[in-house]
Design a protein around this motif. Sequence first.
Motif, PDB file in Angstrom:
ATOM      1  N   UNK A 180      23.484 -44.303  82.240  1.00  0.00           N
ATOM      2  CA  UNK A 180      22.891 -43.985  80.946  1.00  0.00           C
ATOM      3  C   UNK A 180      22.487 -42.530  80.816  1.00  0.00           C
ATOM      4  N   UNK A 181      22.942 -41.702  81.720  1.00  0.00           N
ATOM      5  CA  UNK A 181      22.635 -40.268  81.623  1.00  0.00           C
ATOM      6  C   UNK A 181      23.899 -39.491  81.907  1.00  0.00           C
ATOM      7  N   UNK A 182      23.859 -38.218  81.512  1.00  0.00           N
ATOM      8  CA  UNK A 182      24.966 -37.355  81.858  1.00  0.00           C
ATOM      9  C   UNK A 182      24.835 -36.945  83.317  1.00  0.00           C
ATOM     10  N   UNK A 183      25.926 -36.529  83.953  1.00  0.00           N
ATOM     11  CA  UNK A 183      25.857 -36.161  85.369  1.00  0.00           C
ATOM     12  C   UNK A 183      24.811 -35.077  85.609  1.00  0.00           C
ATOM     13  N   UNK A 184      24.077 -35.226  86.694  1.00  0.00           N
ATOM     14  CA  UNK A 184      22.933 -34.361  86.948  1.00  0.00           C
ATOM     15  C   UNK A 184      23.314 -32.894  87.080  1.00  0.00           C
ATOM     16  N   UNK A 185      24.466 -32.645  87.703  1.00  0.00           N
ATOM     17  CA  UNK A 185      24.841 -31.242  87.900  1.00  0.00           C
ATOM     18  C   UNK A 185      25.104 -30.556  86.573  1.00  0.00           C
ATOM     19  N   UNK A 186      25.751 -31.280  85.698  1.00  0.00           N
ATOM     20  CA  UNK A 186      26.048 -30.685  84.391  1.00  0.00           C
ATOM     21  C   UNK A 186      24.767 -30.422  83.603  1.00  0.00           C
ATOM     22  N   UNK A 187      23.840 -31.362  83.664  1.00  0.00           N
ATOM     23  CA  UNK A 187      22.563 -31.178  82.975  1.00  0.00           C
ATOM     24  C   UNK A 187      21.792 -30.023  83.600  1.00  0.00           C
ATOM     25  N   UNK A 188      21.886 -29.914  84.910  1.00  0.00           N
ATOM     26  CA  UNK A 188      21.207 -28.815  85.601  1.00  0.00           C
ATOM     27  C   UNK A 188      21.746 -27.480  85.117  1.00  0.00           C
ATOM     28  N   UNK A 189      23.052 -27.400  85.009  1.00  0.00           N
ATOM     29  CA  UNK A 189      23.676 -26.178  84.494  1.00  0.00           C
ATOM     30  C   UNK A 189      23.165 -25.850  83.111  1.00  0.00           C
ATOM     31  N   UNK A 190      23.153 -26.867  82.270  1.00  0.00           N
ATOM     32  CA  UNK A 190      22.714 -26.673  80.886  1.00  0.00           C
ATOM     33  C   UNK A 190      21.257 -26.204  80.870  1.00  0.00           C
ATOM     34  N   UNK A 191      20.444 -26.820  81.708  1.00  0.00           N
ATOM     35  CA  UNK A 191      19.024 -26.463  81.707  1.00  0.00           C
ATOM     36  C   UNK A 191      18.838 -25.036  82.205  1.00  0.00           C
ATOM     37  N   UNK A 192      19.708 -24.606  83.123  1.00  0.00           N
ATOM     38  CA  UNK A 192      19.603 -23.218  83.578  1.00  0.00           C
ATOM     39  C   UNK A 192      19.892 -22.265  82.426  1.00  0.00           C
ATOM     40  N   UNK A 193      20.885 -22.612  81.628  1.00  0.00           N
ATOM     41  CA  UNK A 193      21.206 -21.749  80.491  1.00  0.00           C
ATOM     42  C   UNK A 193      20.064 -21.719  79.493  1.00  0.00           C
ATOM     43  N   UNK A 194      19.445 -22.876  79.315  1.00  0.00           N
ATOM     44  CA  UNK A 194      18.325 -22.919  78.373  1.00  0.00           C
ATOM     45  C   UNK A 194      17.180 -22.064  78.893  1.00  0.00           C
ATOM     46  N   UNK A 195      16.964 -22.081  80.198  1.00  0.00           N
ATOM     47  CA  UNK A 195      15.784 -21.395  80.719  1.00  0.00           C
ATOM     48  C   UNK A 195      15.931 -19.884  80.699  1.00  0.00           C
ATOM     49  N   UNK A 196      17.150 -19.369  80.700  1.00  0.00           N
ATOM     50  CA  UNK A 196      17.285 -17.913  80.663  1.00  0.00           C
ATOM     51  C   UNK A 196      17.561 -17.387  79.261  1.00  0.00           C
ATOM     52  N   UNK A 197      17.611 -18.285  78.308  1.00  0.00           N
ATOM     53  CA  UNK A 197      17.946 -17.879  76.940  1.00  0.00           C
ATOM     54  C   UNK A 197      16.880 -16.944  76.380  1.00  0.00           C
ATOM     55  N   UNK A 198      17.315 -15.864  75.759  1.00  0.00           N
ATOM     56  CA  UNK A 198      16.369 -14.937  75.136  1.00  0.00           C
ATOM     57  C   UNK A 198      16.426 -15.146  73.634  1.00  0.00           C
ATOM     58  N   UNK A 199      15.295 -14.966  72.988  1.00  0.00           N
ATOM     59  CA  UNK A 199      15.260 -15.212  71.549  1.00  0.00           C
ATOM     60  C   UNK A 199      14.807 -13.968  70.813  1.00  0.00           C
ATOM     61  N   UNK A 200      15.539 -13.671  69.772  1.00  0.00           N
ATOM     62  CA  UNK A 200      15.150 -12.556  68.918  1.00  0.00           C
ATOM     63  C   UNK A 200      14.397 -13.162  67.733  1.00  0.00           C
ATOM     64  N   UNK A 201      13.262 -12.571  67.348  1.00  0.00           N
ATOM     65  CA  UNK A 201      12.515 -13.179  66.249  1.00  0.00           C
ATOM     66  C   UNK A 201      13.327 -13.173  64.952  1.00  0.00           C
ATOM     67  N   UNK A 202      13.279 -14.266  64.241  1.00  0.00           N
ATOM     68  CA  UNK A 202      13.969 -14.349  62.951  1.00  0.00           C
ATOM     69  C   UNK A 202      12.982 -13.937  61.863  1.00  0.00           C
ATOM     70  N   UNK A 203      13.483 -13.221  60.879  1.00  0.00           N
ATOM     71  CA  UNK A 203      12.598 -12.550  59.930  1.00  0.00           C
ATOM     72  C   UNK A 203      11.673 -13.534  59.223  1.00  0.00           C
ATOM     73  N   UNK A 204      12.230 -14.629  58.743  1.00  0.00           N
ATOM     74  CA  UNK A 204      11.407 -15.570  57.977  1.00  0.00           C
ATOM     75  C   UNK A 204      10.321 -16.160  58.864  1.00  0.00           C
ATOM     76  N   UNK A 205      10.706 -16.547  60.068  1.00  0.00           N
ATOM     77  CA  UNK A 205       9.727 -17.191  60.945  1.00  0.00           C
ATOM     78  C   UNK A 205       8.738 -16.193  61.498  1.00  0.00           C
TER      79      UNK A 205
END
Lengths: 365, 1145
Positions: free
Chosen positions: B217-242
């Motif tokens: 009932x879950x996606x393979x752990x390694x793939x999720x781990x990869x995805x989570x690594x990408x999420x954790x290093x993601x940088x965000x630029x402020x959006x004007x409206x927000x």
Amino acid sequence: MTQKAGLVHYSGHQYLRTRLVLSILSGKAVRIDKIRSDDKNPGLRDFEISLLRLLEKVTNGTVVEISVTGTALLLKPGIISGGPIIHDCPLARSIGYFLEPVIMLAPFAKKPLQLTLRGITTDDNDLSADLIRTVTLPHLQLFGISDGLELRIKKRGAPPAGGGEVQFLCPIVKQVKTLNFAEPGKIKRIRGIAHAVRVNPQFSNRMIEATRSILNRYIPDIYLYSDVYKGDESGKSPGYALTLLAESTTSALHCSEAVSEPGIAPEDVALRATRALLAEINMGGCVDQKHQTMVLLMMVLGSEDVGRCRMGPPTLRTIQFLRDVRDFFGTSFKIVPAEPSNVDSSQLIYSCYGTGYVNANRTLA
Amino acid sequence: MEDRPHKPHRPAQSGSKAEKKGKGKEKAHGFNEKAFAPKSGRRADRQGRRKVEKDQTRLHVPLVNRTPDDEPPPVIVAIVGPPGVGKTTLLKSLVRRYTKQTLNEAKGPITVVSGKKRRLTFIESNTDLNSMIDIGKVADLVLLMIDGSFGFEMETFEFLNILQSHGFPKVIGVLTHLDLIKKAATLRASKKALKKRFWTEIYQGAKLFYLSGVLNGRYPDTEILNLSRFISVMKFRPLVFRNTHPYVLADRLEDLTSRELIRTTSGKCDRTVTVYGYVRGTNLRQGMKVHIPGVGDLDMKSVTKLGDPCPLPDADSEKRRKLSEKKKLLVHAPMSDVGGVVYDKDAVYINVPGSFTRGNGDVPQGEGEQMVTDLQDAGRTLDDAVAQSQIRLFGSSSRHLALEDVHMDGVESSDSGLDDDEEGEESEDGSELGSDEELDEEEGDAEVDMEKLRSDPRNTGRTTLRDVSRNIPSSSKKQREEIDFAESDSDLGDEDAEDFGVSKRARFGDEDEDVDIPSDDVGSDLDDEDGAEWNPSSSNLPHRRRRRKDWMKLIYSTSLTPEQILSHGGESEAEKVNQDEGDDDDFFRIKKKDDLSRGEELDKTKEALKEQDLKQWEDDDMLESIRHLFITGESNLEETGAEVDENGEPYEEEGGDFEDLEAPDESPEAGPSSSRDDTETIRAANLAAKKEALKRRFDEEYDDPEASKLDFYDEKKEEMARQLQLNKAEFEGVDEESRALVEGFRPGAYVRIELADVPCEMVEHFDPTYPIVVGGLLPAEERFGYVQVRIKRHRWFTKTLKTNDPLIFSLGWRRFQTVPIYSLDDHSIRMRMLKYTPEHMHCYATFYGPASLPNTGFCAFNSLSGNTAGFRVSATGVVLDIDRSVKIVKKLKLTGVPFKIFKNTAFVKDMFSSALEVAKFEGANIRTVSGIRGQVKKALAKPDGAFRATFEDKALMSDIIFLRAWYSIQPRKFYNPVTSLLLSNKSAWTGMRLTGQVRHAEGLKTPLNVNSTYKKIERPHRRFNPLVIPKKLQAELPYASKPKLMKPQQKQTYLQKRAVVMEPEEKKAVALLQQMRALRKDQVARRKEKKEGKRIVHQKKVDKEEAKKAEKEKEKKKEHMRIAGQKSKRQADLEEGRSSKRRKT
């Protein structure tokens, strides 16, 4: 004070101008009642009505409802439109009375304002056209409103008959800059304008002489101009006045003014102006007392950052203004002594968190 | 075997060995600079230019980030995709990855700690377009899920368009169901195709993840781990409206309305609702108006900051580089089932496992179990609590009613009891705090040192007594302490007795009264004995009496008039006011004289010059005393010599550059020689330091004038950093509460927002799967007006948009239906109405609605319902202008016909119906169809509405004369917010229908105007008489203008007259040629016939083949549909199975 959302309620005729300005800027309707209800001559005066008409001209969609007796007033603000406007001011008040609120509104208009006002240019109660030109407008430059900001004195008009004409040009801005002005600096130069209309032109020279007799001891950089208007440009009544301003190394401005009165020699007028200037300089701070409200308002309207300014103790108008600002914008100031260790100093640091007011009226493209 | 040559050694091309040997050595040499040096000067120039250009493209407009770096709010990660793509599975997998917990049902936002500096809020979007819009407005990162076996679906593209118009957040694509593609080649091809499409939609190189199958009932752990690594290093630029609006994504909703009210109104009353969530964007201020998309504009009754339910690990709890396992367990998801607790709108459900027994503490308990056991641990009975509770007479009264003989200890114990039990109450009104002392300590500028107070043996008893009012002016604190002590203990025998005169004042007044006493005199009364103790620093000051006014308190929390505040020693005024309020019981009051006199006061800018103030400036000493304020004067070192701070710099350091160096001895007063020497040395040192600094600066600038100069970009960035620093520093010392008043709640704070007058349907039809966004509104956005936007119909939307047809806008936080009028700028003269939006072009639209700031993007829809076929985003655009009136015109042509024509004058009828109308149009420009211009002159008496007109030439009777006018039109004042959250079926919102839809539903026919029907235009053929020029005139004309009339030719020419006779040979040749041509013709005809026959045969063959192919195709389609049917059936089965499973648990 607030009764229901979007409507602010006040009583009394005082501080009418700032309240109207705040209402228009914040977009909240304002209701003012008990306007001179106990007076022998109740209700709004002619100059107040004229001010309301002027505000109607400057804005689009403003609804002003005045009760039958004139003792109550409801203003539902529209948007500030600007553009070319001509307004005749009644002779009860000088042009400064009308120009002051407009100066606060004009940077946030849809189009650059070109306002022509006719009436009295200098009187005892309000900022004269000279003061506005030399002191008030430079204060706006602190907030990044500078290009195309101009006041032209076409004609001078002394009370009681007036006959003066000024043209006020104001650019529009997207957002005013945040002010951080805590260094008053030291006075480096003093300038002055002595003008005399329909009297002996020698009067202005006499005033200059008298002023120099006091101020020469401080700094050499003193220039006092004698400004003489002749013929049609000099209005309908005789009068003269002296306007002084002192500028500091950090370009903080202090000013004073004295206007001719019957039976008083020009020298005495000049001495009054000079002493008032010294009193003002002694008060210290970065902003002149007469301009406290305007500077504080622009600080409130700044971007969502902390603005700071050092000034003397608040005047009556300023105190009420600070309260009114809280009603309209919800902003309160932090006011602390500028020099906590110096007991004699009465200077204060006013700091606030700007509301991030953006000129929503501005047209794109 | 021997003669066979040995296999030559081949060095390893790949693997660890290859890396170890040759390549490693090469790398050791380092970067070979020569290899990349340009050969020619021109090349070098070009390379340099390219480099600079690349650098410039990397730069973005500097943008202030309003979100603090130290404690940022959780990043909102939205999971979006079509139904059945695996959103919930991904959510559960990610939550499992971060918290090691398995969610039974995931509803609403789920906040987890993902790292030492980052928290994530996951939210799963359902497929309703309304939810997608709301989520698109708040998401920081979108995990866009795509069914790899199916491809992109319309919702995906719609969602991308929504994102685009509301500021593009980061998007990561996630391809799922790749295990359904069996063939490797097909898999590769489809991956490639999908990636290409995705890249064109987002940007080249956008990140796309592939998730293969589902395990447990879950996606393979390694793939999720990869995805989570990408999420954790993601940088965000402020959006004007927000970056200009505060907002809260509510993770919990609670109904606070009294049950009784709900019962009496049978649930139909307006509710009071609290929502909980993290503040994001900018500071959330009190008194702000908020908009909840789907509900409407609401007022915030109150905002309170709560403890962070999912806090970031702080420095001391977390010293390691990585997040500890313990912290990983933190998850905040009130609407999902985590730890056995589910928060619903009006209840909290606690799930406990089947074998629940108290006392086995070794088994780790869930949050829910903890709650139950805590409840069972209740120590005291209700009776106890009542006995020890305190009752206040009035809400505002400062003391509770208490029996006189309650012993100190009793009070103390009740205090501690209260502290345990009534935490909730404490946070509610915050007034009866046992922890008041702590509060006092927090007040930074406290002049009374509480520590001193406690250590003072006299005061031991006082610390237990609580004080109600919180806004204690610091200066009056001491007095208050005294008073309370005296009253409560009736222990007046000690040295405090002398203050009794002051302390006898009633203590039941409201807070204002306490505040009104700036207590200068009290302080001075007391300072003989213990003033030094209270404030050792202040006792050093020369003027004890001149205590500063606390301007903030005086202005903001008293009701004194400005005059009273300003008048010296405002406290006497305050007393007077209190006295006035004290004798309120006089029903009638005499009107005071000064009220009238004040009525005459003018609203002056220049205050009248006070004579005595000016008088003092006649004194020479006075004039000298301000000399230090001028640049020629000395710095006030002498005066403030004692107050030079540690740095050895005087406070007025600004004028230092200009101080009079030539005349250092000119100090007016000669102090004691020793102190004077001190100041001299300090001064000299100062001067030396200053000179040194100046020299250094000069040297730097002289050596390298470029080094110190920053370019514009860096300058701006530095300026912003400085401002942010100032923002942080300015309110550093201020306590939490007044800070919230001044600057609001900063982003990252977890707040509870109480909303008043919420429609009951929102609570009744609450569904946690629909996101609740609380968006703050700027003052300008609360107002209504005409909004002008630049709009372009979406190229995938099939219909054109029509003026005055309702359209649903998603603009700012709001979603609303309104009626736009489309227009185009007509040569900058006028705004001209358009009936329909142009193809492939922007136009303007003007509608009535809530204003938003210029430059705000929007998207528009014709319908939000899910069963609309085709692309639903009908237009996108940007706000240009806000106004209270509009100037859109449409063309109006008035036509008339002449009934009498003079030379250049004509009488025209049938244009107007009365002389009045004509009068209105006097002087207007008119024109004939043939282009003769003219003017309306004056109405005629005889036929009504006829007028005299003049033209530049003679008009014809057959001409039609028309007047082109512009008729201004106003958009309809129609504004209908999309209140989708108020519906029980949230996707079934219907707004105003089109006229056509209404007619269709009602079965009505379109009314047909007879005059509007198209008929065949019959134009009688006009005959014109030939132009006749009189003979006499002809004779006088110059030759060039004379008509060149020629008589028809009568004699035949030679060529016409001659006869042709052929020679016999010639005749023969011609005959032969003719025969040959006849033969050829015949041959061609026969050949053609033959070809036709062949073609027919071939056609028959082709037809046959075609039929065969069609048969095959049909078969193939059938097979495909069969598979699709099976798939959908399987899906439905799966759904059913899932729901049945849920029912079982």
